[in-house]
Enzyme design. Structure first.
Site, PDB file in Angstrom:
ATOM      1  N   LYS A 189      51.302  36.162  38.450  1.00 42.55           N
ATOM      2  CA  LYS A 189      51.194  34.722  38.186  1.00 42.55           C
ATOM      3  C   LYS A 189      52.452  33.971  38.609  1.00 42.55           C
ATOM      4  O   LYS A 189      52.385  32.979  39.338  1.00 42.55           O
ATOM      5  CB  LYS A 189      50.954  34.488  36.691  1.00 42.55           C
ATOM      6  CG  LYS A 189      51.029  33.018  36.268  1.00 42.55           C
ATOM      7  CD  LYS A 189      50.901  32.850  34.771  1.00 42.55           C
ATOM      8  CE  LYS A 189      52.149  33.206  33.999  1.00 42.55           C
ATOM      9  NZ  LYS A 189      53.203  32.150  34.078  1.00 42.55           N
ATOM     10  N   THR A 243      55.879  29.120  31.781  1.00 43.66           N
ATOM     11  CA  THR A 243      56.205  28.985  33.201  1.00 43.66           C
ATOM     12  C   THR A 243      54.997  28.379  33.902  1.00 43.66           C
ATOM     13  O   THR A 243      53.928  28.991  33.951  1.00 43.66           O
ATOM     14  CB  THR A 243      56.541  30.353  33.811  1.00 43.66           C
ATOM     15  OG1 THR A 243      57.630  30.933  33.085  1.00 43.66           O
ATOM     16  CG2 THR A 243      56.924  30.217  35.279  1.00 43.66           C
ATOM     17  N   LYS A 259      63.008  27.099  36.344  1.00 42.27           N
ATOM     18  CA  LYS A 259      62.391  28.341  35.870  1.00 42.27           C
ATOM     19  C   LYS A 259      61.648  29.058  36.995  1.00 42.27           C
ATOM     20  O   LYS A 259      61.705  30.283  37.112  1.00 42.27           O
ATOM     21  CB  LYS A 259      61.432  28.049  34.709  1.00 42.27           C
ATOM     22  CG  LYS A 259      60.695  29.298  34.174  1.00 42.27           C
ATOM     23  CD  LYS A 259      61.668  30.348  33.636  1.00 42.27           C
ATOM     24  CE  LYS A 259      61.004  31.680  33.303  1.00 42.27           C
ATOM     25  NZ  LYS A 259      60.092  31.644  32.183  1.00 42.27           N
TER      26      LYS A 259
END
Length: 307
Positions: free
Chosen positions: A249, A105, A181
């Site tokens: 994150k 990602t 995503k």
């Protein structure tokens, strides 16, 4: 499906919760995965049941037609490809026309730039983030959100379908896969945070947590994340399948993407702050369901009180 009758040599870098399962799926589909992990013992243990353990990224790159990278973030992907300053990565040894499949990602703009950088070296690239969790990776039932050139898809052939039940082709250049995503992670992070908030309120109000879980999972308020993650809370088991810091994150990436176009994301911002609070409170490496530990005045189920 590629018209090439020979079976490509496929490498997998990163044998964690997802990468290990993907390598197993490739082996089950008849490939002989070449594998690398910074934990060399993990790579050699995998290879004992079929496959080839590579002790360096350069060795893996030189032997493989397709390299699938399943590491945590963009920085680790850079290291996989280009080395860490002391040991080389796999890009220098990959043959012209070989394919690099990036499953992390990342910022979509970074993925676009990586496609161009690899193209300059004659290496094809697929922007291919993944979703579904460790169990679906191990059974070949995960989802891949992919984007890349027709040549990259032709090179991939049947390899993607060997690893995933759903392979979405979202564009003919890198970036679209990573954008989808990022949006998926927006929902995943917000859903976990909301699930934790709901369970915390139930505990605060003295509702039996097992009963609450049973009712919600059979009612309109349910979500996949509530059903999956609140089971961890009921079991008192915060063994990290996906850690708190993953959503620090990933929700950070969500906010970065939106900030670039000045697009407001109030729920994402709040969820990000919740995961940041959990991380700084000492739960960074625990399962992401540990975000529930930020709520005051509640008594969480203990590990010996299984749901």
């Amino acid at each position: 499906m590629t018209s090439n009758t020979s079976t490509p040599v496929v490498g997998v870098v990163g044998l964690g919760a997802m990468g290990g399962g993907m390598a197993q799926s490739l082996r089950r589909a008849g490939y002989e995965p070449h594998v690398f992990d910074v934990r060399l013992d993990v790579a050699h243990a995998f290879a004992r049941d079929g496959g080839v353990a590579c002790d360096t990224l350069a060795a893996l790159g030189g032997q493989c037609d397709i390299v699938v990278s399943v590491v945590v973030n963009a920085a680790q992907t850079e290291s996989v490809l280009f080395g860490d300053g002391t040991t080389p990565g796999c890009a220098a040894s990959m043959k012209p026309g070989s394919l690099f499949v990036m499953c992390s990602t990342v910022d979509p703009n970074w993925s676009v730039a990586l496609e161009a950088r690899l193209a300059a070296q004659g290496i094809l690239y697929l922007d291919a983030p993944i979703s579904g969790g460790a169990a679906k990776a191990a059974s070949g039932q995960m989802t891949m959100m992919t984007a890349g050139t027709p040549a990259a898809y032709e090179k991939a052939g049947a390899v993607l379908d060997a690893m995933a039940a759903k392979v979405y082709r979202l564009g003919d250049r890198a970036g679209a896969g990573s954008k989808v995503k990022v949006i998926n992670q927006l929902l995943a992070g917000v859903h976990i945070a909301a699930a934790a908030e709901a369970m915390a309120l139930g505990l605060r109000e003295g509702v039996d947590p097992a009963a609450l879980y049973e009712v919600i999972t059979h009612s309109a308020g349910n979500s996949w994340m509530f059903e999956n993650r609140m089971a961890h809370v009921l079991a008192g088991d915060y063994t990290p399948l996906s850690a708190v810091d993953i959503f620090v994150k990933d929700l950070g990436l969500v906010l970065d993407v939106a900030r670039a176009s000045k697009f407001p994301l109030p729920l994402s911002s709040t969820a990000h702050q919740m995961f940041m609070q959990a991380s700084t409170a000492g739960f960074a490496r625990e399962d992401d369901s540990a975000v529930i530990k930020i709520f005051p005045g509640i008594e969480l189920p203990a590990a010996d009180k299984k749901a």
